[in-house]
Write an enzyme that holds these catalytic residues in place. Structure first.
Site, short mmCIF file in Angstrom:
data_model
loop_
_atom_site.label_atom_id
_atom_site.label_comp_id
_atom_site.label_asym_id
_atom_site.label_seq_id
_atom_site.Cartn_x
_atom_site.Cartn_y
_atom_site.Cartn_z
CB ALA A 99 0.05 -6.50 5.94
CD GLN A 159 7.66 -6.19 8.21
OE1 GLN A 159 8.30 -7.00 7.55
NE2 GLN A 159 8.16 -5.00 8.51
CB SER A 160 2.96 -7.29 2.15
OG SER A 160 2.85 -8.03 0.95
CG ASN A 161 6.29 -12.35 3.56
OD1 ASN A 161 7.30 -11.93 4.11
ND2 ASN A 161 5.30 -12.95 4.22
CB CYS A 183 4.45 -5.61 -0.93
SG CYS A 183 2.66 -5.34 -1.04
#
Ligand SMILES: *Cc1c(COP(=O)(O)O)cnc(C)c1O
Length: 329
Positions: free
Chosen positions: A73, A75-77, A79
């Protein structure tokens, strides 16, 4: 049981601390609550993906890849921690993020930019569905890409949480009592699968309950099925002669609300209480929802007030800074 040793590189600071949340426990009048601080793994503001990446990036390096690609997403943590792991390992990083390029970069997205990752926008796809197309292009351009799946949740990544249970067992020796429950947010299933394999391997007498975060299936599979399959794949990978059954997997779906990333009173109350009573920040997507679930479970007396609960803080802190509109009211 003998566990096969996997390639591993050092990306974070372990063991992560465990401590008691006395003021929050007192306020709730419930069980003793402890917290495992995977928000403090240290890799660009930390989180549970650091553990998985120690194995995934080691695998990429051992296969002579020069580029890592993953997705998630906006706001992927996962990534963001992948971008940091690549930066520190000298690998190129490509991220496939759901949504369209926003006007301003905040939270995890800002960090991805600062960490030097190349970002591809994938519209309504937020689980890395567009990775294969981009991989083809990267290969045509002469790169050697390594694909890290959504959430880092394949057997190699998830195996990290088998070792995390060993870490926990060493730490538990310090405390005079055992943890009756481990509660944590479960989303792509890797954390959950690793923990239940670890529980069996290291004979942990603890009930492991994942709080479901995402209503939607991943690759058309129910979360429980995915966790079960992944647990068996991890067992294979580590040469363990054990098999898992569906009652080894407990997911509580009661707190998924309006779906992934839709912030409601449950998350806001949990974040504010944990901040106010303990000085600890939770994130609105994962740990806020899981703590909201735990608070509800305690209020409903589904957990005995004399038990000991370990809440696994899986990180996610940068996304707080991207959600001030929902959090301040
Ligand atoms: C990814 C993530 C989770 C979920 O872990 P899975 O292994 O994907 O189930 C929980 N909390 C945070 C903060 C995360 O970034």
């Amino acid at each position: 049981m003998r566990i096969k040793k996997l390639h591993r590189i050092n990306l974070g600071f372990f063991p992560t601390p465990i401590h008691e949340l006395k003021r929050l426990s007192n306020f709730l009048g419930g069980p003793k609550i402890f917290i495992k601080r995977d928000d403090l793994t240290g890799l660009a503001l930390g989180g549970n993906k650091t553990r998985k990446l120690e194995f995934l990036i080691a695998d990429a390096i051992s296969k002579n890849c020069d580029t890592v690609i993953t997705g998630g997403a906006e706001q992927s943590n996962h990534c963001r921690q992948t971008a940091a792991a690549c930066a520190l390992s000298g690998l190129k990083c490509h991220l496939v993020l759901g949504g369209n390029k926003p006007k301003t970069y905040e939270g995890n997205l800002l960090m991805n930019y600062l960490l030097g990752a190349e970002i591809h926008w994938s519209g309504k796809f937020r689980k890395g569905e567009k990775i294969p197309e981009i991989v083809d292009k990267l290969i045509r351009e002469g790169n050697k890409p390594y694909v890290v799946p959504y959430g880092g949740s394949n057997a190699i990544g998830a195996a990290a949480f088998v070792y995390a249970i060993n870490e926990l067992k060493q730490q538990q020796k310090k405390f005079n009592y055992k943890f009756d429950y481990i509660i944590f947010p479960s989303s792509s299933g890797g954390t959950h699968a690793g923990l239940i394999v670890g529980k069996k391997v290291f004979n942990l007498d603890t009930k492991i309950i994942g709080i479901g975060i995402d209503k939607e299936k991943i690759e058309n599979e129910l979360l429980e099925t995915r966790i079960l399959n992944l647990a068996n794949e991890i067992a294979n990978l580590l040469n363990l002669h054990i098999k898992f059954a569906s009652d080894d997997v407990i997911v509580n779906h009661d707190y998924e609300g309006k779906g992934y990333g839709v912030i409601n009173n449950l998350e806001i109350e949990a974040i504010k209480l944990t901040a106010k009573y303990e000085g600890i920040i939770l994130d609105p997507i994962y740990t806020g929802r899981a703590m909201g679930g735990l608070i509800n479970i305690i209020r409903d007396k589904e957990i005995s007030p004399t038990s000991n609960v370990l809440f696994w803080h899986t990180g996610g802190i940068p996304s707080v800074f991207a959600h001030s509109k929902s959090l301040v009211q």
